[in-house]
Design a protein around this motif. Structure first.
Motif, PDB file in Angstrom:
ATOM      1  N   PRO A   1      16.199  32.044  -6.807  1.00 51.48           N
ATOM      2  CA  PRO A   1      15.588  30.722  -6.634  1.00 51.48           C
ATOM      3  C   PRO A   1      14.674  30.651  -5.419  1.00 51.48           C
ATOM      4  CG  PRO A   1      17.946  30.687  -6.084  1.00 51.48           C
ATOM      5  CD  PRO A   1      17.670  31.991  -6.749  1.00 51.48           C
ATOM      6  N   GLY A   2      14.934  31.510  -4.427  1.00 60.59           N
ATOM      7  CA  GLY A   2      14.089  31.501  -3.247  1.00 60.59           C
ATOM      8  C   GLY A   2      12.686  31.947  -3.544  1.00 60.59           C
ATOM      9  N   ALA A   3      12.530  32.801  -4.537  1.00 61.00           N
ATOM     10  CA  ALA A   3      11.201  33.316  -4.862  1.00 61.00           C
ATOM     11  C   ALA A   3      10.453  32.434  -5.837  1.00 61.00           C
ATOM     12  CB  ALA A   3      11.327  34.728  -5.437  1.00 61.00           C
ATOM     13  N   GLU A   4      11.164  31.522  -6.457  1.00 60.35           N
ATOM     14  CA  GLU A   4      10.539  30.735  -7.512  1.00 60.35           C
ATOM     15  C   GLU A   4      10.243  29.299  -7.115  1.00 60.35           C
ATOM     16  OE1 GLU A   4      13.372  31.103 -10.616  1.00 60.35           O
ATOM     17  OE2 GLU A   4      12.710  33.105 -11.195  1.00 60.35           O
ATOM     18  N   THR A   5      10.867  28.857  -6.045  1.00 64.05           N
ATOM     19  CA  THR A   5      10.732  27.453  -5.670  1.00 64.05           C
ATOM     20  C   THR A   5      10.017  27.313  -4.333  1.00 64.05           C
ATOM     21  OG1 THR A   5      12.817  27.365  -4.462  1.00 64.05           O
ATOM     22  CG2 THR A   5      12.924  27.048  -6.845  1.00 64.05           C
ATOM     23  N   ILE A   6      10.102  26.106  -3.784  1.00 65.90           N
ATOM     24  CA  ILE A   6       9.449  25.814  -2.505  1.00 65.90           C
ATOM     25  C   ILE A   6       9.956  26.724  -1.393  1.00 65.90           C
ATOM     26  CG2 ILE A   6      11.120  24.057  -1.827  1.00 65.90           C
ATOM     27  CD1 ILE A   6       8.772  22.440  -0.721  1.00 65.90           C
ATOM     28  N   ALA A   7      11.141  27.305  -1.536  1.00 68.59           N
ATOM     29  CA  ALA A   7      11.684  28.200  -0.522  1.00 68.59           C
ATOM     30  C   ALA A   7      10.803  29.429  -0.339  1.00 68.59           C
ATOM     31  CB  ALA A   7      13.102  28.627  -0.893  1.00 68.59           C
ATOM     32  N   ALA A   8       9.999  29.758  -1.345  1.00 71.25           N
ATOM     33  CA  ALA A   8       9.080  30.886  -1.218  1.00 71.25           C
ATOM     34  C   ALA A   8       8.124  30.694  -0.047  1.00 71.25           C
ATOM     35  CB  ALA A   8       8.285  31.063  -2.515  1.00 71.25           C
ATOM     36  N   ILE A   9       7.849  29.438   0.278  1.00 68.70           N
ATOM     37  CA  ILE A   9       6.979  29.151   1.423  1.00 68.70           C
ATOM     38  C   ILE A   9       7.568  29.750   2.693  1.00 68.70           C
ATOM     39  CG2 ILE A   9       6.070  27.315   2.894  1.00 68.70           C
ATOM     40  CD1 ILE A   9       4.563  27.591   0.360  1.00 68.70           C
TER      41      ILE A   9
ATOM     42  N   ALA B   1       9.336  32.440   2.937  1.00 71.03           N
ATOM     43  CA  ALA B   1       9.073  33.882   2.929  1.00 71.03           C
ATOM     44  C   ALA B   1       7.637  34.174   3.361  1.00 71.03           C
ATOM     45  CB  ALA B   1       9.345  34.446   1.529  1.00 71.03           C
ATOM     46  N   GLY B   2       6.718  33.413   2.802  1.00 67.37           N
ATOM     47  CA  GLY B   2       5.308  33.651   3.116  1.00 67.37           C
ATOM     48  C   GLY B   2       4.977  33.344   4.568  1.00 67.37           C
ATOM     49  N   LEU B   3       5.487  32.204   5.068  1.00 68.35           N
ATOM     50  CA  LEU B   3       5.216  31.840   6.458  1.00 68.35           C
ATOM     51  C   LEU B   3       5.927  32.777   7.425  1.00 68.35           C
ATOM     52  CD1 LEU B   3       5.418  27.922   6.339  1.00 68.35           C
ATOM     53  CD2 LEU B   3       3.375  29.375   6.340  1.00 68.35           C
ATOM     54  N   GLY B   4       7.128  33.216   7.030  1.00 70.70           N
ATOM     55  CA  GLY B   4       7.886  34.116   7.914  1.00 70.70           C
ATOM     56  C   GLY B   4       7.149  35.410   8.197  1.00 70.70           C
ATOM     57  N   VAL B   5       6.757  36.092   7.129  1.00 74.43           N
ATOM     58  CA  VAL B   5       6.069  37.372   7.324  1.00 74.43           C
ATOM     59  C   VAL B   5       4.636  37.158   7.786  1.00 74.43           C
ATOM     60  CG1 VAL B   5       5.151  37.642   4.973  1.00 74.43           C
ATOM     61  CG2 VAL B   5       5.830  39.660   6.288  1.00 74.43           C
ATOM     62  N   GLY B   6       4.068  36.011   7.429  1.00 77.73           N
ATOM     63  CA  GLY B   6       2.686  35.738   7.842  1.00 77.73           C
ATOM     64  C   GLY B   6       2.562  35.500   9.342  1.00 77.73           C
ATOM     65  N   PHE B   7       3.356  34.550   9.851  1.00 78.74           N
ATOM     66  CA  PHE B   7       3.285  34.257  11.286  1.00 78.74           C
ATOM     67  C   PHE B   7       3.774  35.451  12.115  1.00 78.74           C
ATOM     68  CE2 PHE B   7       2.998  29.636  10.244  1.00 78.74           C
ATOM     69  CZ  PHE B   7       1.880  29.366  11.018  1.00 78.74           C
ATOM     70  N   ALA B   8       4.807  36.136  11.641  1.00 82.58           N
ATOM     71  CA  ALA B   8       5.289  37.323  12.375  1.00 82.58           C
ATOM     72  C   ALA B   8       4.202  38.394  12.424  1.00 82.58           C
ATOM     73  CB  ALA B   8       6.548  37.868  11.711  1.00 82.58           C
TER      74      ALA B   8
ATOM     75  N   LEU C   1       9.557  40.274   8.010  1.00 85.87           N
ATOM     76  CA  LEU C   1       9.646  40.916   6.698  1.00 85.87           C
ATOM     77  C   LEU C   1      11.081  40.857   6.172  1.00 85.87           C
ATOM     78  CD1 LEU C   1       8.399  42.643   4.435  1.00 85.87           C
ATOM     79  CD2 LEU C   1       8.914  44.667   5.830  1.00 85.87           C
ATOM     80  N   LEU C   2      12.040  41.086   7.047  1.00 84.88           N
ATOM     81  CA  LEU C   2      13.450  41.058   6.639  1.00 84.88           C
ATOM     82  C   LEU C   2      13.852  39.676   6.132  1.00 84.88           C
ATOM     83  CD1 LEU C   2      16.255  42.340   6.475  1.00 84.88           C
ATOM     84  CD2 LEU C   2      16.595  41.737   8.886  1.00 84.88           C
ATOM     85  N   ILE C   3      13.485  38.633   6.879  1.00 85.00           N
ATOM     86  CA  ILE C   3      13.843  37.274   6.460  1.00 85.00           C
ATOM     87  C   ILE C   3      13.146  36.922   5.141  1.00 85.00           C
ATOM     88  CG2 ILE C   3      13.610  34.834   7.035  1.00 85.00           C
ATOM     89  CD1 ILE C   3      15.818  36.333   8.564  1.00 85.00           C
ATOM     90  N   ALA C   4      11.906  37.364   4.994  1.00 83.67           N
ATOM     91  CA  ALA C   4      11.175  37.092   3.749  1.00 83.67           C
ATOM     92  C   ALA C   4      11.883  37.717   2.552  1.00 83.67           C
ATOM     93  CB  ALA C   4       9.747  37.617   3.856  1.00 83.67           C
ATOM     94  N   ILE C   5      12.341  38.956   2.725  1.00 82.37           N
ATOM     95  CA  ILE C   5      13.044  39.632   1.623  1.00 82.37           C
ATOM     96  C   ILE C   5      14.357  38.930   1.299  1.00 82.37           C
ATOM     97  CG2 ILE C   5      14.239  41.766   0.992  1.00 82.37           C
ATOM     98  CD1 ILE C   5      12.045  43.287   2.469  1.00 82.37           C
ATOM     99  N   LEU C   6      15.082  38.498   2.342  1.00 83.80           N
ATOM    100  CA  LEU C   6      16.341  37.785   2.105  1.00 83.80           C
ATOM    101  C   LEU C   6      16.096  36.487   1.336  1.00 83.80           C
ATOM    102  CD1 LEU C   6      18.147  38.283   5.541  1.00 83.80           C
ATOM    103  CD2 LEU C   6      18.662  39.404   3.362  1.00 83.80           C
ATOM    104  N   ILE C   7      15.028  35.782   1.689  1.00 86.39           N
ATOM    105  CA  ILE C   7      14.704  34.545   0.969  1.00 86.39           C
ATOM    106  C   ILE C   7      14.365  34.851  -0.484  1.00 86.39           C
ATOM    107  CG2 ILE C   7      13.012  32.671   0.772  1.00 86.39           C
ATOM    108  CD1 ILE C   7      12.815  32.689   3.823  1.00 86.39           C
TER     109      ILE C   7
END
Length: 222
Positions: A150-158, A160-167, A210-216
């Motif tokens: 569900p993390g990859a399919e819903t708003i939670a994906a944001i 993942a994207g912001l986590g690896v993006g800002f990092a 990257l790690l947090i993004a994958i977990l999400i």
């Protein structure tokens, strides 16, 4: 509600991908180009080396462009929030091109003084590229739906994207350190290993992202 339209979120994602990554590449290539102009004023025969170093920070813009095209191809099939997150991921991480431009400018200056340091200068200049690759990787994983939690399919994906993006912005700091390490290595080649250790430290934060993004994306916490 405006965000219920998947095409709107996909369009924003494509815009973020090519827009922000292009911004980073433009600034990075400009920094290297300014250094290159100075080098050419002294020795026009260095043109090929100037082009090689200036090309390095342009790859982030290409990553953003590729993801934007991919979003357009999956416009009606990929989860809408994943498309938006994919654009944020590769776009923000693409700002690492600014750091790469700083390192490449320093590398170009060092090579103009001593051609034998070319390989070492390239190694340091390439380092900030890894943050952009992390952003590209997460973008592709979101869009091709490798992870179906569900993390990859819903708003939670944001997240993942912001986590690896800002990092990925840690690439700017890494580029600054790499530029200093290039100068030190040009003076004494025996310090290259220590310079690499210093430069790689900034990468730790990108790995955290990257790690947090994958977990999400795995949906572990949902």
């Amino acid at each position: 509600m405006v965000f219920e339209n998947p095409l709107l979120l996909g369009a924003i994602g494509a815009g973020l991908a090519v827009g922000i990554a292009g911004l980073g590449s433009g600034i990075g290539a400009g920094i290297t180009g300014a250094s290159g102009a100075g080098v050419l004023a002294e020795d026009p025969k260095q043109f090929s080396k100037v082009i090689v170093f200036q090309a390095l920070p342009q790859t982030q813009g290409l990553y953003g462009f590729l993801v934007a095209i991919l979003i357009l191809f999956v416009f009606k099939t990929a989860p809408e929030w994943a498309m938006l997150a994919a654009g944020a991921s590769v776009g923000l991480a693409g700002l690492s091109a600014i750091g790469q431009g700083i390192a490449a400018a320093a590398g170009l200056g060092a090579v103009s003084e001593d051609a034998s340091i070319f390989g070492r200068a390239m190694v340091f200049s390439v380092l900030p590229e890894t943050q952009a690759i992390y952003g590209l990787l997460v973008s592709i994983l979101l869009l091709v739906q490798v992870f179906t939690g569900p993390g990859a399919e819903t708003i939670a994906a944001i997240g993942a994207g912001l986590g690896v993006g800002f990092a990925g912005l840690s690439g700017i700091g890494q580029g600054i350190t790499a530029a200093g390490a290039i100068g030190a290595t040009a003076r004494d080649t025996s310090v290259m290993g220590r310079g690499l250790v210093l430069a790689v430290m900034s990468e730790t934060f990108a790995i955290f992202g990257l790690l947090i993004a994958i977990l999400i994306m795995l949906g572990i916490m949902f």
